[in-house]
Design a protein around this motif. Structure first.
Motif, PDB file in Angstrom:
ATOM      1  N   ASP A   8      -5.078  -4.552   9.569  1.00 18.71           N
ATOM      2  CA  ASP A   8      -5.845  -5.081   8.236  1.00 18.71           C
ATOM      3  C   ASP A   8      -6.358  -6.436   8.590  1.00 18.71           C
ATOM      4  N   GLY A   9      -7.543  -6.535   8.219  1.00 19.56           N
ATOM      5  CA  GLY A   9      -8.146  -7.999   8.588  1.00 19.56           C
ATOM      6  C   GLY A   9      -9.449  -7.664   9.767  1.00 19.56           C
ATOM      7  N   CYS A  10      -9.578  -6.707  10.239  1.00 18.48           N
ATOM      8  CA  CYS A  10     -10.590  -6.533  11.050  1.00 18.48           C
ATOM      9  C   CYS A  10     -12.053  -6.839  10.253  1.00 18.48           C
ATOM     10  N   PHE A  30      10.810  -5.694   1.121  1.00 16.08           N
ATOM     11  CA  PHE A  30      10.418  -4.360   1.097  1.00 16.08           C
ATOM     12  C   PHE A  30       8.884  -4.284   0.953  1.00 16.08           C
ATOM     13  N   ARG A  31       8.173  -4.182   2.243  1.00 19.16           N
ATOM     14  CA  ARG A  31       6.883  -4.478   2.476  1.00 19.16           C
ATOM     15  C   ARG A  31       5.958  -3.094   2.741  1.00 19.16           C
ATOM     16  N   VAL A  32       5.050  -2.989   1.725  1.00 15.58           N
ATOM     17  CA  VAL A  32       4.119  -1.619   1.766  1.00 15.58           C
ATOM     18  C   VAL A  32       2.786  -2.194   2.224  1.00 15.58           C
ATOM     19  N   MET A  33       1.909  -1.515   3.121  1.00 14.91           N
ATOM     20  CA  MET A  33       0.923  -1.771   3.619  1.00 14.91           C
ATOM     21  C   MET A  33       0.133  -0.338   3.326  1.00 14.91           C
ATOM     22  N   THR A  34      -1.191  -0.387   2.848  1.00 12.28           N
ATOM     23  CA  THR A  34      -1.855   0.845   2.496  1.00 12.28           C
ATOM     24  C   THR A  34      -3.202   0.831   3.086  1.00 12.28           C
ATOM     25  N   PHE A  35      -3.763   1.902   3.439  1.00 12.05           N
ATOM     26  CA  PHE A  35      -5.022   2.148   3.890  1.00 12.05           C
ATOM     27  C   PHE A  35      -5.467   3.440   3.179  1.00 12.05           C
ATOM     28  N   GLY A  36      -7.011   3.515   3.469  1.00  9.96           N
ATOM     29  CA  GLY A  36      -7.593   4.587   2.851  1.00  9.96           C
ATOM     30  C   GLY A  36      -8.750   4.463   1.803  1.00  9.96           C
ATOM     31  N   GLU A  37      -9.787   5.271   2.168  1.00  8.99           N
ATOM     32  CA  GLU A  37     -10.887   5.220   1.198  1.00  8.99           C
ATOM     33  C   GLU A  37     -10.906   6.679   0.346  1.00  8.99           C
ATOM     34  N   SER A  38     -11.733   6.722  -0.735  1.00 11.37           N
ATOM     35  CA  SER A  38     -11.908   7.834  -1.519  1.00 11.37           C
ATOM     36  C   SER A  38     -12.370   9.141  -0.430  1.00 11.37           C
ATOM     37  N   HIS A  39     -13.275   8.761   0.283  1.00 10.48           N
ATOM     38  CA  HIS A  39     -13.951   9.970   0.795  1.00 10.48           C
ATOM     39  C   HIS A  39     -13.848   9.827   2.309  1.00 10.48           C
ATOM     40  N   GLY A  40     -12.810   9.296   2.934  1.00 10.11           N
ATOM     41  CA  GLY A  40     -12.379   9.194   4.213  1.00 10.11           C
ATOM     42  C   GLY A  40     -11.437  10.458   4.576  1.00 10.11           C
ATOM     43  N   PRO A  41     -11.096  10.536   5.765  1.00 11.75           N
ATOM     44  CA  PRO A  41     -10.128  11.715   6.219  1.00 11.75           C
ATOM     45  C   PRO A  41      -8.903  11.769   5.356  1.00 11.75           C
ATOM     46  N   GLY A  51     -14.282  -3.686   6.980  1.00 14.71           N
ATOM     47  CA  GLY A  51     -13.721  -4.822   6.553  1.00 14.71           C
ATOM     48  C   GLY A  51     -12.429  -4.379   5.691  1.00 14.71           C
ATOM     49  N   THR A  52     -12.235  -3.057   5.440  1.00 18.96           N
ATOM     50  CA  THR A  52     -10.825  -2.572   4.694  1.00 18.96           C
ATOM     51  C   THR A  52     -10.008  -2.156   5.973  1.00 18.96           C
ATOM     52  N   PRO A  53      -8.883  -1.773   5.548  1.00 18.49           N
ATOM     53  CA  PRO A  53      -7.762  -1.546   6.785  1.00 18.49           C
ATOM     54  C   PRO A  53      -8.054  -0.398   7.383  1.00 18.49           C
ATOM     55  N   ILE A  54      -7.861  -0.406   8.750  1.00 20.23           N
ATOM     56  CA  ILE A  54      -8.144   0.882   9.443  1.00 20.23           C
ATOM     57  C   ILE A  54      -6.915   1.492   9.769  1.00 20.23           C
ATOM     58  N   GLY A  55      -6.817   2.753   9.510  1.00 20.95           N
ATOM     59  CA  GLY A  55      -5.438   3.562   9.772  1.00 20.95           C
ATOM     60  C   GLY A  55      -5.755   4.235  10.823  1.00 20.95           C
ATOM     61  N   LEU A  56      -4.906   4.321  11.690  1.00 18.52           N
ATOM     62  CA  LEU A  56      -4.862   4.902  13.138  1.00 18.52           C
ATOM     63  C   LEU A  56      -3.558   5.816  13.158  1.00 18.52           C
ATOM     64  N   LEU A  57      -3.881   7.170  13.508  1.00 21.14           N
ATOM     65  CA  LEU A  57      -2.702   8.028  13.702  1.00 21.14           C
ATOM     66  C   LEU A  57      -2.609   8.708  14.949  1.00 21.14           C
ATOM     67  N   ILE A  58      -1.356   8.984  15.830  1.00 19.40           N
ATOM     68  CA  ILE A  58      -1.360   9.823  16.940  1.00 19.40           C
ATOM     69  C   ILE A  58      -0.251  10.653  16.650  1.00 19.40           C
TER      70      ILE A  58
END
Lengths: 364, 364, 364, 364
Positions: C28-30, B10-21, C78-85
């Motif tokens: 993740d890992g760029c 059960f693998r979870v990958m997260t992304f996101g910064e405090s003040h990103g979109p 260096g933190t994960p890049i989230g991409l959405l389409i």
């Protein structure tokens, strides 16, 4: 997945039961060019080895390691390193009387429930014997860390039952059979254990560790924070029930104005954090502490059930450590070495090109 | 490898910064056929959401989650579940004054040293904002565990600075803004925090948790022991400095005759172990405790340096939690859910066919 | 574990169904410090985008990508890049008639058998729509490889059914809607496809690729050989049924004296191996070839069964690619970029310190 | 990460060089309760063993395997299985003349460039000797698949240079030293190889395989599709240059109306797909084919360079297989067993509860 490996870039997989023909491991990912001999590994193994004083189990294991691959002309080649330790002094007959019953506090019950069977001889896979392979693999990581990066890892027995070390003398650690940095506390520990053995009981312990000359930048947020991987590695040691970093549970009563370590160009002003900020090493000393439960194999009879679900009393004779915390000291060092080595390599993968705008400040 | 994922099956990958979109995550490995709606996730998110009382940060985030995939006709399909939460209430300008300086005790310094740059707006990736995605993913795991296996996970604020809960009332936890099981302690916490906010300081906390109706057999020795993965998951939460299982550090002073939990056909006689023996769940309640440090963003000025290595004083205004331990309660629950869910699936992979010779004994 | 991620150091996890609200991925890992804009990604996406000529599906998807995290002030952090389409042009009603029946050669049957349900709208997760996220992630890897290491990846349509490219003009590839390096073959492909569309049938294809300026030393024996990871990545693309490296199946009839690429100080004398020796890149061009089966969604009626096990005839109308090989060209490039990027980072982890005794010889 | 392990749920890590003390592996994740003896493993090893006819290398290796752990009272226990094979017949002196030069088409050059050193004795880690551990691990997987699920894996030499098997007699495979299903082709192969050995050359080959009684539902889209993991596993075998599933490269010229396998309640009407649809097994036979290059160690002199970058001629004497494709047959079977076993366990993790609406249809 099935739980016998640790590390991503420096990956160790282990095998072996207490009373099988051998235990061993494979170390995959060691960089090429590290000078490595059997002696490098053997000296760490000897520190963990049973039967070295009257205070640990009297099982006599030579724990002689053999390097099967990965080293050529005295140096690592970058290919996997196979390590093998033959088991020598098993007395499987000691275990026939607990083969059908569960020792309270022991893995007997859970192994049977999980796997539908268990190798009852000496605890099988759940035996602390397995940790010899951790120490062997850890010795390679330690050598690399010390040799290439100057990292120094040291653990010690900080407390055994009611007896805590009162002061810290690094040289003393290797001088007494307890790895205790306080000679006077060590003397009291000896008396305490003698009495305990006579009573057929066991006792808990606390092991502390410190890593000096830490590289800055180790740890991969958000899940593979350095402290998270340290916690996992230490909690994976048999009998460990708690792990603390820096001030540990004392932070519950600390204020922010007190806890946050001030910084000055000449270095950090304190080290409440224990060397990790936001999951990444700060270059300060890594400070950790683990709680180790008393051995569950004791002579005092305890209420239990057998494999048919019937009530029984269980009393374990055989040869056991009355305080597993003692021999945990080199194991804690080994696990720290494995985690740090893995994170050094992981850090290189992603950040090999990074130039921070200022040089690291001193550990302070 | 780069640290943004947790779990194997059960693998979870997260992304996101405090003040990103936006922040978000992907949940891969959820079995098909679980009824799942936005509300299932939203109710857990709402418990973690900032700005719900005067005692937490006043940032107003709706934390409205959107399910982007993996659910069809109201049920999970077995394909990855994409979750998205837009950031709404950023005030990035609040951070311009700390953009060039390091907050003591904060990840500012280590992120810059590791990555050569940092997103200073609200802490970027090091912000606790990231934990909303953990709660979202955890809500799915929790629902599965409760719905299919009857597992109940509950955490609470056991202590804030000097104020510890004196008794346990499970219903009270949801009635006060501190998730504290003791109404009278909660009242004192409110006064304590009011004074602390006025002083511009922050305070540590302890969060305890208990999991009832635990399945027997979870955990993969020797490295992926259940308690090891629990320790990692909890230590990966921002600000956590220590993790204990069962009696935790108290085992240091316990004897084996006292610690080992006796067994009888009608059940276990005690639970010092905290539900795990030899790295495998015993069916007893899982009992854990974590220490959470005081927030490093405080108004009281602290000695530090700037990104040019020059000495400065740092005082953080902006909107911050004076006690991050409060909002840590639902996060601890989420992390426990993620670990347990992963181990339920891992257990199935290897042991689907196993029949233990006796049925599990009661938790006792 | 559940299959939605690829890569170890440069790890990509994807989500999304053909007719759900959106598709996307996390990278993740760029490494930090790579300049990255939406345009960098969009230009690769536009090459894969449907509806750009009469020869591909007429579904109109803008495939507008949004970067949700991991980029700050124009550079990766260096933190994960989230991409959405977002998905835009779904016509789910087109699929009601195949909701209860299996298209021969399609994933309909196997998804239902595996998951006990399926999202029949546009193939759900099994749709080639998913590959847009691969192209988006691949664009980041490609930019890094080109920008930092000078690596150039190029794929093309080498054959469609009976029509094979007879000569290679690299510039021509971008000039015709088939990514074919031979203008005259491309003209014949257009006529061929027009006739095929009229007949309601589909056709297979071969895509070839070449990577120039390959770094030496990529690949981790023995299981993660470079060619093994390339084979996996390419075989994971929808409809791919075979993967060849270098001379591929022609080696079956070659002698050792003919196959082994001679070496001279001025470079390699040939490239039968396709750029990999013993699982490790030699610095020669990587040469690969993949076979792509004809689309299973065709108008010609085929014998099948329905979800009740009853015999039916299936004819697929809706909007489909008569030759999925065409749009596979940018996907092959993306998958090669992902694998190479991952291995560049993996190589750094373990071999950052290595100095080979001689400089690499030219690709020859 | 460093490449020595394969599989997620059924994970195998290997170690060992051609001329080191031993080779071996650890198999982690084997379910408990499988009857397992040394003989089960030995019989597969014996099929791969060198020196069994004049057509393979004359190195005499007993390849006697030792089970070091994970088996108790004749059955697997669920704990890791350690396997050890001592190297016996090394003639390291044979290699002194190639110690400073690169054999064209061999891993000599790339190992040196990657690791900065190489174990030149018998190819070190790059030697096909390593594959003995794959066969040993594969034997365990095979036994489980056959014993518990009835899965039958069979590979054979379908072509050697210009000589292709013209018909298929399954019993014949074990009767000739080529694992060739056509006795007359086998006779011609013998003559062909005799001439080739005299000429000091080597030849390529094609190995085909078929898996019968395949479970339905194996494979984890989108990246860990069954065919993707099969392709990786097979391409990770020394000397393999191409992998095909089902009709392989022939699909390039097929139409959809011809390729898609029709279905009827009584079963599939054909098997162009080779047993996998959309990345998931359909229950039809898995059909694969691999191309194996000619050995690079040949007596005919070839142009090369030495480790100082100077031009030399290289001629390899010593003991080598003129056609590595022969001994690849049991290795292909072993790798298929490892991949299928891993996917059986992975399938259980996520889909243990799934009930498909109809029973699988016959393989047809």
């Amino acid at each position: 997945m099935a739980g016998s490996s640790i590390g991503e870039c420096f990956r160790v997989m282990t095998f072996g039961e207490s009373h099988g023909p051998a235990i061993g491991c494979i170390v995959d990912g060691c960089p090429p060019g590290l000078p490595l001999t059997v002696e490098d590994i053997q000296q760490d193994l000897d520190r963990r080895r049973p039967g070295q004083s009257r205070h640990t189990t009297q099982r006599q294991e030579a724990d002689q390691v053999e390097i099967l691959s990965g080293v050529f002309e005295g140096e690592t080649t970058g290919t996997p390193i196979g390590l093998l330790i033959r088991n020598v002094d098993q007395r499987s007959q000691d275990y026939t009387k607990i083969r059908d019953r569960f020792r309270p506090g022991h893995a007997d019950y859970t192994y049977l429930m999980k796997y539908g069977r268990r190798d009852y001889r000496g605890g099988g896979r759940s035996s602390a014997r397995e940790t010899a392979t951790r120490v062997a693999a850890g010795a390679i990581a330690r050598k690399y860390l010390r040799h290439r990066l100057g990292v120094e890892i040291q653990a010690w027995l900080a407390q055994m039952g009611p007896i805590a070390a009162q002061h810290f003398d690094g040289d003393e650690i290797q001088r007494n059979p307890f790895f205790c940095p306080d000679a006077s506390a060590a003397a009291r520990m000896a008396d305490y254990l003698d009495a305990l053995r006579k009573a057929g009981d066991s006792i808990g312990a606390r092991v502390d560790a410190r890593v000096r000359h830490m590289p800055v930048g180790l740890g991969e947020p958000v899940f593979d924070r350095l402290e998270a991987d340290v916690a996992k590695a230490l909690m994976s040691i048999n009998a460990v029930k708690a792990v603390a970093l820096g001030d540990g549970f004392a932070v519950v009563e600390q204020k922010g104005s007190e806890h946050g370590d001030g910084m000055r160009p000449q270095g950090f002003l304190s080290n409440h954090a224990g060397g990790v900020l936001g999951g990444i090493s700060s270059g300060q000393d890594l400070r950790v502490s683990v709680a180790i439960k008393p051995t569950s194999s004791i002579r005092i009879p305890r209420p239990s059930i057998d494999v048919h679900g019937q009530p029984v009393e269980v009393s374990t004779t055989g040869r056991h450590d009355p305080c597993v915390g003692i021999r945990a000291v080199p194991i804690v060092e080994a696990m720290l070495a494995l985690v740090l080595m893995d994170h050094v390599l992981r850090q290189r993968a992603q950040n090999a090109e990074v130039q921070a705008p200022i040089p690291p400040i001193p550990a302070g």
